[in-house]
Write a protein that holds these residues in place. Structure first.
Motif: not given
Length: 127
Positions: A106-127
């Motif tokens: 996420x920090x390298x802007x490869x992925x995006x994260x959504x949600x918080x703590x236990x419900x957090x999901x990660x997706x591919x970052x789309x430019x």
């Protein structure tokens, strides 16, 4: 390997490929062609995305981290989202190790994260 075998059996049922030779499978594919324009467009987008991600990863991640994030990216191309626990299972590492890798992506802007703590999901970052 059990999941792979199960998927293979399911694919054989769904596509009728069990026991068929490669020539027969190719004939089935000709009879039921894919939408090639969409497939080509998706492949081009995927390659463009992969090149950008490779550049981001090569300077900021160890080889092991790059291998692991590549597995996650391949998973995301098929399933669109991943959780920390799914990443840990996929990579055969502890949840905390998977979390550190996901946060770095996420920090390298490869992925995006959504949600918080236990419900957090990660997706591919789309430019």
């Amino acid at each position: 390997t059990e999941n792979i075998e199960k998927t293979s059996v399911e694919n054989d049922k769904n596509f009728g490929t069990k026991g068929k030779t490669s020539v027969q499978i190719i004939e089935l594919m000709k009879e039921n062609p894919l939408d090639t324009d969409k497939t080509i467009q998706k492949d081009k987008m995927s390659n463009k995305m992969s090149n950008k991600m490779s550049n981001k990863m090569s300077n900021k991640m160890s080889n092991k981290e790059q291998e692991r994030i590549t597995k996650i990216i391949e998973y995301l191309k098929e399933y669109n989202v991943i959780t920390k626990s799914e990443a840990a299972e996929l990579l055969e590492v502890e949840d905390k190790t998977a979390q550190r890798l996901l946060v770095k992506a996420v920090e390298l802007k490869i992925l995006n994260s959504e949600g918080n703590n236990k419900g957090k999901i990660y997706k591919l970052k789309v430019d």
